[in-house]
Enzyme design. Structure first.
Site, PDB file in Angstrom:
ATOM      1  CE  LYS A 119      -4.247  -1.867   1.885  1.00  0.00           C
ATOM      2  NZ  LYS A 119      -5.199  -1.938   2.964  1.00  0.00           N
ATOM      3  CE  LYS A 201      -6.837  -8.886  -1.425  1.00  0.00           C
ATOM      4  NZ  LYS A 201      -6.833  -8.294  -0.100  1.00  0.00           N
ATOM      5  CE  LYS A 204     -13.404  -3.479   1.564  1.00  0.00           C
ATOM      6  NZ  LYS A 204     -12.400  -4.190   2.201  1.00  0.00           N
TER       7      LYS A 204
HETATM    8  P1  TYM Z   1     -10.531  -6.929   4.662  1.00  0.00           P
HETATM    9  O1  TYM Z   1     -11.656  -6.020   4.945  1.00  0.00           O
HETATM   10  O2  TYM Z   1      -9.554  -6.530   3.597  1.00  0.00           O
HETATM   11  O3  TYM Z   1     -11.062  -8.361   4.279  1.00  0.00           O
HETATM   12  C1  TYM Z   1     -11.984  -9.028   5.130  1.00  0.00           C
HETATM   13  C2  TYM Z   1     -11.798 -10.522   5.071  1.00  0.00           C
HETATM   14  O4  TYM Z   1     -12.020 -11.015   3.750  1.00  0.00           O
HETATM   15  C3  TYM Z   1     -10.890 -11.750   3.307  1.00  0.00           C
HETATM   16  N1  TYM Z   1     -10.706 -11.480   1.861  1.00  0.00           N
HETATM   17  C4  TYM Z   1     -10.500 -12.443   0.948  1.00  0.00           C
HETATM   18  N2  TYM Z   1     -10.443 -13.781   1.060  1.00  0.00           N
HETATM   19  C5  TYM Z   1     -10.223 -14.497  -0.088  1.00  0.00           C
HETATM   20  N3  TYM Z   1     -10.064 -13.903  -1.308  1.00  0.00           N
HETATM   21  C6  TYM Z   1     -10.133 -12.562  -1.452  1.00  0.00           C
HETATM   22  N4  TYM Z   1      -9.992 -12.014  -2.656  1.00  0.00           N
HETATM   23  C7  TYM Z   1     -10.370 -11.761  -0.289  1.00  0.00           C
HETATM   24  N5  TYM Z   1     -10.496 -10.427  -0.084  1.00  0.00           N
HETATM   25  C8  TYM Z   1     -10.703 -10.280   1.246  1.00  0.00           C
HETATM   26  C9  TYM Z   1      -9.718 -11.201   4.121  1.00  0.00           C
HETATM   27  O5  TYM Z   1      -8.654 -12.123   4.192  1.00  0.00           O
HETATM   28  C10 TYM Z   1     -10.367 -10.957   5.462  1.00  0.00           C
HETATM   29  O6  TYM Z   1     -10.444 -12.130   6.212  1.00  0.00           O
HETATM   30  N6  TYM Z   1      -7.617  -5.979   8.561  1.00  0.00           N
HETATM   31  C11 TYM Z   1      -8.741  -6.725   8.108  1.00  0.00           C
HETATM   32  C12 TYM Z   1      -9.983  -6.497   8.939  1.00  0.00           C
HETATM   33  C13 TYM Z   1      -9.769  -6.708  10.394  1.00  0.00           C
HETATM   34  C14 TYM Z   1      -9.676  -7.960  11.054  1.00  0.00           C
HETATM   35  C15 TYM Z   1      -9.464  -7.634  12.425  1.00  0.00           C
HETATM   36  C16 TYM Z   1      -9.720  -9.281  10.625  1.00  0.00           C
HETATM   37  C17 TYM Z   1      -9.634  -5.731  11.313  1.00  0.00           C
HETATM   38  N7  TYM Z   1      -9.458  -6.281  12.560  1.00  0.00           N
HETATM   39  C18 TYM Z   1      -9.311  -8.640  13.371  1.00  0.00           C
HETATM   40  C19 TYM Z   1      -9.576 -10.274  11.594  1.00  0.00           C
HETATM   41  C20 TYM Z   1      -9.356  -9.959  12.948  1.00  0.00           C
HETATM   42  C21 TYM Z   1      -9.063  -6.337   6.679  1.00  0.00           C
HETATM   43  O7  TYM Z   1      -8.815  -5.243   6.232  1.00  0.00           O
HETATM   44  O8  TYM Z   1      -9.742  -7.271   5.988  1.00  0.00           O
END
Ligand code: TYM
Length: 336
Positions: A119, A201, A204
């Site tokens: 990023k 990947k 969104k």
């Molecule tokens: P975020 O919002 O980017 O994604 C949320 C969850 O979705 C999964 N994910 C995917 N899995 C498979 N293929 C993809 N293309 C894909 N895109 C997203 C991510 O692996 C994630 O599990 N930092 C985290 C949010 C967060 C969090 C936490 C997660 C904040 N605090 C505590 C677990 C525990 C995030 O930005 O995920």
């Protein structure tokens, strides 16, 4: 209360950052496991709005996206009666614990994070301290609830390792305080790839909308996106991870139909990419349709969503306060 109800279940916590419409990647990597785990775990599911502001957000959009995300959690099977569904900023202990853990985190530990490196390389001028220390906030999210497991997609694995390191570090420095959480990553679907560039990947925030299947896409849009998905050279429908385009479509077909990779290979033996893509399009559209319809229904009921989120924040706050109070005491902060 029956004997069974007295037995404490293991705890899970997970979250999603409300910076856009959720995708089929979120469903495959996270939400699918979340809903399945509700029977066997005490579940905390969080909308990570504090994480969202590591990139600049329009306040009105962030408010909308927060409610969109809550509605999508429920549409994907999260039951607010069984799971605690809450907004991260409603529980101030998350930021309070972050400070304590930040003082135990090395600069090198944060600068090594792949997501930070990616990023920050993309837009140097928007690199802020929050983006840098984001994994410490994530560790706080998890450790506050004494989570045993954290169901996430592959891209979050490195962040979870830091959570484990920080839990161990605090426990060793003071005395056992935190559970050391395990990642819970699905065997299939942990990394759904972009439809237009299957080496990346699915995200969104991708500028190219045809790379992404949003959980709000209509049947026609989904079918068209899959029809135009980039595939590899060759013509066999074989689950070979090196053929990333076809492998990704096989994964989506598996996710939507429950069929195993072997069954899928047999079903499409001797058939071409065109026929396969049409079948994947139909299957994915059929799989997403009920979620989208439920989402649209729920999204019209702000009052209900707000009630659910307020109740969730109260419950989450009680657990978080207990952990934070132990941490403050052990750290040496006076309380009267
Ligand atoms: P975020 O919002 O980017 O994604 C949320 C969850 O979705 C999964 N994910 C995917 N899995 C498979 N293929 C993809 N293309 C894909 N895109 C997203 C991510 O692996 C994630 O599990 N930092 C985290 C949010 C967060 C969090 C936490 C997660 C904040 N605090 C505590 C677990 C525990 C995030 O930005 O995920």
């Amino acid at each position: 209360m029956t004997e069974n109800e007295n037995i404490k279940k293991p705890v899970i916590l997970s979250g999603i950052t409300p910076t856009g419409i959720l995708t089929i990647g979120h469903l495959a990597g996270a939400l699918k496991n979340w809903s399945q785990m509700q029977n066997d775990f005490d579940c905390y599911y969080m909308i990570a709005d504090l994480h969202a502001i590591t990139a600049r957000q329009k306040p009105a959009d962030l408010r909308l996206r927060t409610l969109d995300t809550a509605a999508m959690f429920i549409a994907c099977g999260i039951d607010p009666e069984r799971s605690v569904l809450f907004i991260q900023s409603h529980v101030p202990e998350h930021t309070q614990l972050t400070w304590v853990l930040s003082c135990l985190t090395g600069m090198g530990e944060c600068s090594r994070m792949t997501q930070f490196k990616d990023k920050s390389q993309k837009s140097e001028e928007s690199v802020n301290v929050g983006l840098f220390s984001y994994p410490v906030l994530m560790a706080s999210d998890i450790l506050l609830y004494q989570a045993d497991a954290v169901p996430v997609g592959e891209d979050q694995k490195q962040h979870l390792e830091l959570s484990r390191d920080l839990a161990n570090r605090f426990n060793n420095l003071y005395s056992p305080t935190f559970k050391v959480p395990e990642p819970y990553i699905p065997k299939i679907g942990a990394r759904i790839m972009s439809l237009q560039d299957p080496s990346k990947k699915m995200s969104k925030s991708d500028d190219n909308q045809s790379s992404v299947i949003y959980l709000t896409d209509t049947d026609e849009v989904i079918k068209n996106k899959i029809k135009r998905a980039v595939t590899d050279s060759g013509s066999d429908i074989k689950a070979n991870p090196e053929k990333q385009g076809i492998y990704n479509l096989i994964t989506l077909y598996h996710l939507s139909t429950g069929k195993s990779f072997e069954e899928i290979e047999i079903e499409f033996e001797g058939k071409g990419y065109g026929e396969f893509k049409a079948a994947v399009g139909n299957a994915v559209a059929g799989f997403i349709r009920p979620l989208r319809e439920k989402y649209e229904q729920l999204r019209h009921d702000d009052k209900l969503l707000k009630e659910i989120l307020m109740t969730g924040a109260e419950k989450a706050g009680r657990t978080a306060a207990k952990t934070l109070s132990k941490v403050y005491k052990k750290t040496g902060f006076l309380s009267f």
